[in-house]
Design a protein around this motif. Structure first.
Motif, mmCIF file in Angstrom:
data_model
loop_
_atom_site.group_PDB
_atom_site.id
_atom_site.type_symbol
_atom_site.label_atom_id
_atom_site.label_comp_id
_atom_site.label_asym_id
_atom_site.label_seq_id
_atom_site.Cartn_x
_atom_site.Cartn_y
_atom_site.Cartn_z
ATOM 1 N N LEU A 40 0.788 -1.232 0.000
ATOM 2 C CA LEU A 40 0.000 0.000 0.000
ATOM 3 C C LEU A 40 0.822 1.285 0.000
ATOM 4 O O LEU A 40 0.397 2.274 -0.600
ATOM 5 N N PRO A 41 1.989 1.381 0.651
ATOM 6 C CA PRO A 41 2.733 2.649 0.612
ATOM 7 C C PRO A 41 3.102 3.058 -0.813
ATOM 8 O O PRO A 41 3.297 2.220 -1.693
ATOM 9 N N GLU A 42 3.166 4.374 -1.040
ATOM 10 C CA GLU A 42 3.420 4.887 -2.389
ATOM 11 C C GLU A 42 4.816 4.550 -2.900
ATOM 12 O O GLU A 42 5.009 4.323 -4.089
ATOM 13 N N ASN A 43 5.809 4.549 -2.018
ATOM 14 C CA ASN A 43 7.180 4.273 -2.440
ATOM 15 C C ASN A 43 7.546 2.796 -2.343
ATOM 16 O O ASN A 43 8.723 2.435 -2.396
ATOM 17 N N SER A 44 6.563 1.913 -2.217
ATOM 18 C CA SER A 44 6.834 0.478 -2.097
ATOM 19 C C SER A 44 7.163 -0.113 -3.467
ATOM 20 O O SER A 44 6.571 0.262 -4.480
ATOM 21 N N PRO A 45 8.123 -1.060 -3.532
ATOM 22 C CA PRO A 45 8.417 -1.701 -4.820
ATOM 23 C C PRO A 45 7.305 -2.625 -5.296
ATOM 24 O O PRO A 45 7.260 -2.975 -6.475
ATOM 25 N N ALA A 46 6.415 -3.053 -4.382
ATOM 26 C CA ALA A 46 5.279 -3.897 -4.757
ATOM 27 C C ALA A 46 4.047 -3.017 -4.996
ATOM 28 O O ALA A 46 3.689 -2.191 -4.154
ATOM 29 N N LYS A 47 3.427 -3.195 -6.143
ATOM 30 C CA LYS A 47 2.264 -2.389 -6.490
ATOM 31 C C LYS A 47 0.993 -2.998 -5.886
ATOM 32 O O LYS A 47 0.873 -4.217 -5.777
ATOM 33 N N PRO A 48 0.031 -2.156 -5.520
ATOM 34 C CA PRO A 48 -1.246 -2.684 -4.982
ATOM 35 C C PRO A 48 -2.163 -3.150 -6.122
ATOM 36 O O PRO A 48 -3.281 -2.657 -6.295
ATOM 37 N N ASP A 49 -1.700 -4.140 -6.874
ATOM 38 C CA ASP A 49 -2.480 -4.663 -7.981
ATOM 39 C C ASP A 49 -3.247 -5.903 -7.547
ATOM 40 O O ASP A 49 -3.225 -6.304 -6.376
ATOM 41 N N TRP A 50 -3.930 -6.499 -8.506
ATOM 42 C CA TRP A 50 -4.737 -7.683 -8.200
ATOM 43 C C TRP A 50 -3.877 -8.846 -7.705
ATOM 44 O O TRP A 50 -4.302 -9.602 -6.825
ATOM 45 N N LEU A 51 -2.684 -8.987 -8.268
ATOM 46 C CA LEU A 51 -1.838 -10.118 -7.896
ATOM 47 C C LEU A 51 -1.401 -10.048 -6.438
ATOM 48 O O LEU A 51 -1.566 -11.011 -5.673
ATOM 49 N N ASN A 52 -0.874 -8.913 -6.036
ATOM 50 C CA ASN A 52 -0.375 -8.784 -4.666
ATOM 51 C C ASN A 52 -1.495 -8.808 -3.630
ATOM 52 O O ASN A 52 -1.392 -9.490 -2.600
ATOM 53 N N LEU A 53 -2.563 -8.071 -3.894
ATOM 54 C CA LEU A 53 -3.635 -7.992 -2.898
ATOM 55 C C LEU A 53 -4.461 -9.271 -2.835
ATOM 56 O O LEU A 53 -4.924 -9.662 -1.761
ATOM 57 N N ALA A 54 -4.664 -9.926 -3.979
ATOM 58 C CA ALA A 54 -5.437 -11.175 -3.963
ATOM 59 C C ALA A 54 -4.644 -12.317 -3.336
ATOM 60 O O ALA A 54 -5.214 -13.159 -2.622
ATOM 61 N N ASN A 55 -3.342 -12.349 -3.595
ATOM 62 C CA ASN A 55 -2.533 -13.412 -2.990
ATOM 63 C C ASN A 55 -2.486 -13.312 -1.477
ATOM 64 O O ASN A 55 -2.325 -14.329 -0.788
ATOM 65 N N SER A 56 -2.611 -12.114 -0.947
ATOM 66 C CA SER A 56 -2.568 -11.964 0.507
ATOM 67 C C SER A 56 -3.801 -12.547 1.183
ATOM 68 O O SER A 56 -3.750 -12.867 2.382
ATOM 69 N N THR A 57 -4.904 -12.697 0.456
ATOM 70 C CA THR A 57 -6.119 -13.263 1.049
ATOM 71 C C THR A 57 -6.166 -14.787 0.966
ATOM 72 O O THR A 57 -6.974 -15.414 1.648
ATOM 73 N N VAL A 58 -5.308 -15.388 0.130
ATOM 74 C CA VAL A 58 -5.338 -16.854 -0.024
ATOM 75 C C VAL A 58 -4.974 -17.572 1.274
ATOM 76 O O VAL A 58 -5.681 -18.509 1.683
ATOM 77 N N PRO A 59 -3.890 -17.202 1.984
ATOM 78 C CA PRO A 59 -3.609 -17.903 3.247
ATOM 79 C C PRO A 59 -4.735 -17.774 4.266
ATOM 80 O O PRO A 59 -5.007 -18.727 5.014
ATOM 81 N N ALA A 60 -5.387 -16.614 4.320
ATOM 82 C CA ALA A 60 -6.491 -16.449 5.282
ATOM 83 C C ALA A 60 -7.667 -17.369 4.944
ATOM 84 O O ALA A 60 -8.290 -17.948 5.844
ATOM 85 N N VAL A 61 -7.975 -17.528 3.666
ATOM 86 C CA VAL A 61 -9.073 -18.417 3.266
ATOM 87 C C VAL A 61 -8.749 -19.872 3.602
ATOM 88 O O VAL A 61 -9.602 -20.627 4.089
ATOM 89 N N VAL A 62 -7.501 -20.274 3.359
ATOM 90 C CA VAL A 62 -7.100 -21.656 3.685
ATOM 91 C C VAL A 62 -7.125 -21.881 5.192
ATOM 92 O O VAL A 62 -7.532 -22.949 5.678
ATOM 93 N N ALA A 63 -6.711 -20.877 5.978
ATOM 94 C CA ALA A 63 -6.768 -21.009 7.439
ATOM 95 C C ALA A 63 -8.213 -21.108 7.930
ATOM 96 O O ALA A 63 -8.515 -21.877 8.864
ATOM 97 N N TRP A 64 -9.116 -20.356 7.329
ATOM 98 C CA TRP A 64 -10.529 -20.462 7.717
ATOM 99 C C TRP A 64 -11.070 -21.850 7.394
ATOM 100 O O TRP A 64 -11.864 -22.414 8.160
ATOM 101 N N GLN A 65 -10.617 -22.422 6.259
ATOM 102 C CA GLN A 65 -11.043 -23.770 5.908
ATOM 103 C C GLN A 65 -10.533 -24.788 6.926
ATOM 104 O O GLN A 65 -11.215 -25.783 7.234
ATOM 105 N N ALA A 66 -9.364 -24.543 7.503
ATOM 106 C CA ALA A 66 -8.818 -25.464 8.498
ATOM 107 C C ALA A 66 -9.664 -25.481 9.757
ATOM 108 O O ALA A 66 -9.776 -26.521 10.430
ATOM 109 N N LEU A 67 -10.289 -24.351 10.099
ATOM 110 C CA LEU A 67 -11.133 -24.309 11.299
ATOM 111 C C LEU A 67 -12.464 -25.032 11.097
ATOM 112 O O LEU A 67 -13.116 -25.410 12.079
ATOM 113 N N LEU A 68 -12.871 -25.218 9.859
ATOM 114 C CA LEU A 68 -14.144 -25.892 9.594
ATOM 115 C C LEU A 68 -14.063 -27.407 9.761
ATOM 116 O O LEU A 68 -15.103 -28.056 9.937
ATOM 117 N N PHE A 69 -12.879 -27.958 9.721
ATOM 118 C CA PHE A 69 -12.730 -29.402 9.887
ATOM 119 C C PHE A 69 -12.876 -29.773 11.367
ATOM 120 O O PHE A 69 -12.291 -29.140 12.245
#
Length: 257
Positions: free
Chosen positions: A156-185
Motif C-alpha cells: 500500500l505505501p506509495e514508495n513500495s516496490p510492490a504495487k497494490p495490484d490484483w496479484l499482490n492484494l489477492a494473494n494476501s487473502t489466499v492464506p487467510a481463506v485456507v486457514a478459515w477452511q482449516a477451522l471448519l474441519f
C-alpha cells in the motif's frame, strides 16, 4: 714485402712480426727460428678459428653458472581470499538472525511458544488433549491470516516496490481463506494439514515473490515456518498414536470377554 704478406695471409700480430722479422732476416735458415714461428702461427690460427662463444672466459662463466644453479624451491602458496573457506548456510543464517532487530527477533520467538508448547506438554504427560490441539489449530489460523495480511501493508505505501495490484492484494487473502477452511474441519489432523499448506503458500509469497524483503526477515520467516510446521505435525502424530493406543486397549478388552 715478406712482412706484409705474412701479416695479410696469416693475421700475425704486430708483436710477432716485430719479434720474428729480424730473426727471419738474420737466421733464415735456423731451425729454432722456424719452430718458434710455427708455434706462434699455430696459436694465432687456433685463436682465429675458434668460435667467439667458446672462448675460455665464456666457458668458465657457463660452468660457474651451472655449478651454482640450484633446484627450484617449492614454497607453500598462501591461499587467496576467494579460496578461503566460506561459512555454511547454517552459520550465515544464525548470523543474520543475530543481526536482525531485537523487537522482531524476540516477538517472533515468543509467537512460536503456543505452537511448541502444545505437543511438548502432551508428550510430557503422555496424553492427547483434543482441546489443546484445537487451540493450536486456532492460533495457527490467526498466524497465517496475519502473515497473509502483511502483504497489504507492504504494497500500500506509495514508495513500495510492490504495487497494490490484483496479484499482490489477492494473494494476501489466499492464506487467510485456507486457514478459515482449516477451522471448519472437525478433525484436527485435517486442520493441521490445511495449516501446513497455508504456511507454505505464505512462505512462498514472502521469499520468492517479494525480493525487496531484507535477508534477515526471510531467514526468520523460514525458521518460524519450519518450527510451526513441525509442531503441527507433532500434534497430528500424537493424536494418531493415542488413537492407536485406544484401539489396542479396546481389542484387548474384547479379547478378555
Amino acid at each position: 714485402m715478406f712482412l706484409l704478406i705474412q701479416r695479410c695471409c696469416f693475421h700475425t700480430p704486430f708483436n710477432l712480426q716485430k719479434l720474428t722479422g729480424p730473426k727471419l732476416l738474420l737466421y733464415g735458415k735456423s731451425k729454432t727460428t722456424w719452430s718458434c714461428l710455427g708455434l706462434r702461427l699455430q696459436r694465432d690460427v687456433c685463436s682465429v678459428s675458434r668460435p667467439p662463444n667458446l672462448n675460455p672466459a665464456s666457458v668458465y662463466a657457463t660452468k660457474l653458472q651451472a655449478f651454482h644453479t640450484s633446484l627450484p624451491s617449492f614454497k607453500k602458496k598462501t591461499p587467496k581470499e576467494s579460496e578461503t573457506k566460506q561459512p555454511g548456510v547454517l552459520q550465515r543464517s544464525i548470523q543474520l538472525l543475530k543481526d536482525s532487530p531485537k523487537p522482531a527477533r524476540y516477538l517472533s520467538l515468543a509467537g512460536l511458544i503456543p505452537f511448541v508448547s502444545v505437543p511438548l506438554s502432551m508428550a510430557i504427560q503422555g496424553t492427547y488433549y483434543p482441546e489443546l490441539a484445537f487451540a493450536q489449530i486456532t492460533y495457527g489460523a490467526v498466524t497465517v491470516s496475519f502473515l497473509g495480511g502483511m502483504r497489504w501493508g507492504f504494497a500500500l505505501p506509495e514508495n513500495s516496490p510492490a504495487k497494490p495490484d490484483w496479484l499482490n492484494l489477492a494473494n494476501s487473502t489466499v492464506p487467510a481463506v485456507v486457514a478459515w477452511q482449516a477451522l471448519l474441519f472437525q478433525d484436527t489432523t485435517l486442520g493441521a494439514v490445511m495449516l501446513v499448506i497455508a504456511l507454505g503458500i505464505a512462505l512462498h509469497y514472502d521469499t520468492a515473490l517479494l525480493p525487496p524483503y531484507p535477508r534477515w526477515f526471510k531467514v526468520m520467516r523460514v525458521t518460524g515456518t519450519v518450527v510451526m510446521v513441525l509442531s503441527l505435525l507433532a500434534t497430528a502424530v500424537l493424536k494418531a498414536a493415542s488413537e492407536m493406543e485406544l484401539i489396542n486397549k479396546r481389542n484387548k478388552w474384547e479379547n478378555t470377554k
